[in-house]
Motif scaffolding. Structure first.
Motif, short mmCIF file in Angstrom:
data_model
loop_
_atom_site.label_atom_id
_atom_site.label_comp_id
_atom_site.label_asym_id
_atom_site.label_seq_id
_atom_site.Cartn_x
_atom_site.Cartn_y
_atom_site.Cartn_z
N ILE A 1 12.47 1.72 -0.44
CA ILE A 1 12.82 0.79 -1.51
C ILE A 1 12.27 1.29 -2.85
CG2 ILE A 1 12.92 -1.18 0.04
CD1 ILE A 1 10.17 -2.00 -0.91
N ARG A 2 12.90 0.85 -3.92
CA ARG A 2 12.49 1.26 -5.27
C ARG A 2 11.90 0.10 -6.07
NH1 ARG A 2 12.70 6.95 -5.70
NH2 ARG A 2 14.26 7.63 -4.16
N SER A 3 11.88 -1.09 -5.48
CA SER A 3 11.34 -2.26 -6.16
C SER A 3 10.57 -3.11 -5.16
CB SER A 3 12.46 -3.08 -6.80
OG SER A 3 11.95 -4.32 -7.28
N ALA B 1 0.82 -1.21 0.00
CA ALA B 1 0.00 0.00 0.00
C ALA B 1 0.86 1.26 0.00
CB ALA B 1 -0.93 -0.02 1.21
N VAL B 2 1.91 1.27 0.80
CA VAL B 2 2.81 2.43 0.84
C VAL B 2 3.65 2.49 -0.43
CG1 VAL B 2 4.77 3.46 2.05
CG2 VAL B 2 2.87 2.45 3.35
N TRP C 1 3.81 3.83 -8.02
CA TRP C 1 2.90 3.59 -9.15
C TRP C 1 1.77 4.62 -9.22
CZ3 TRP C 1 2.39 -2.34 -7.88
CH2 TRP C 1 3.62 -2.95 -8.15
N VAL C 2 1.07 4.82 -8.12
CA VAL C 2 -0.08 5.72 -8.13
C VAL C 2 0.34 7.18 -7.94
CG1 VAL C 2 -2.26 6.29 -6.99
CG2 VAL C 2 -1.59 3.90 -7.32
#
Length: 252
Positions: free
Chosen positions: A161-163, A78-79, A85-86
């Motif tokens: 994190i980025r992934s 969610a975070v 993405w959102v």
């Protein structure tokens, strides 16, 4: 206009209204299935623990685990999705919503979901005769502290994190071991002595001890204030780290 934290809370409720079916099984049904299958099924082989049937003894541990898992699960994807993405958090940042408001609104939403799940679990546990003390009324408060403490810590991780490929590692090397070594399924005293300090450092163990004390009317391993102090420390440190991680990510 609503307070910014209230607006964030309402946003999450609106989103969850469309997505609640995706969490209904894991948040509401799985703990109950564990209570029945392990508490009754395995309990026939285990017998009693500390003078209680295995069903009675394991029910508080499963309730604390439910709070722990809701806190963790609610602050992973969610975070990450709202950042990567959102972009919802970036939109909030361009309004008068502060980073503290983002976190407070999020924590309030987690507590609502937790409250529903805990209420359902306690009703089922009571139906099975696994509630033995009026102090059980305090169990939801313990679960709330445990959940937000875990939410804060994991939210700090998710913001850095980025992934999303890091999440399987989080669950495999942090969440699963925490669940296994926190006295949920067997007493920590049955573990090797060199592993017991590890359990004492885990937030779930403190939650399990407090919930078990409220539901069974027993005395926890440590003074109540010590257990609450550890969980509060996790919450404060996690909140500070999450706020710093959010600020760094939103500024960058």
């Amino acid at each position: 206009m609503a307070h910014p934290a209230t607006a964030v809370f309402e946003r999450h409720l609106l989103i969850y209204r469309s997505l609640w079916r995706t969490t209904a099984f894991s948040f509401f049904l799985v703990p109950i299935l564990y209570l029945v299958s392990i508490g009754l099924g395995v309990g026939d082989y285990v017998g009693s623990v500390d003078g209680f049937s295995y069903l009675d003894w394991i029910a508080p541990g499963l309730l604390a685990t439910l709070a722990f898992q809701i806190g963790v699960s609610s602050s992973t994807y969610a975070v990450f999705v709202d950042f990567a993405w959102v972009g919802g958090l970036y939109v909030m940042r361009n309004t008068r919503v502060r980073i503290t408001d983002m976190l407070v609104g999020w924590f309030a939403f987690v507590l609502v979901v937790l409250g529903i799940a805990v209420s359902v679990f306690l009703l089922v546990a009571a139906a099975f005769g696994a509630v033995h003390s009026i102090w059980t009324l305090l169990a939801p408060l313990v679960c709330a502290l445990l959940a937000v403490a875990c939410t804060a810590v994991v939210a700090a991780f998710s913001a850095t994190i980025r992934s999303d490929s890091y999440f399987p590692l989080l669950f495999r090397f942090a969440v699963v071991p925490t669940t296994l070594f926190s006295g949920v399924y067997f007493p920590v005293a049955a573990m090797p002595e060199y592993l017991q300090p590890l359990a004492y450092a885990l937030p779930l163990w403190h939650g399990v001890e407090l919930v078990r004390a409220t539901m069974l009317g027993t005395t926890p391993a440590w003074p109540v204030a010590a257990h609450l102090g550890v969980l509060t420390a996790y919450l404060i440190v996690g909140f500070v780290l999450a706020r710093q991680a959010f600020r760094k990510r939103l500024v960058d």
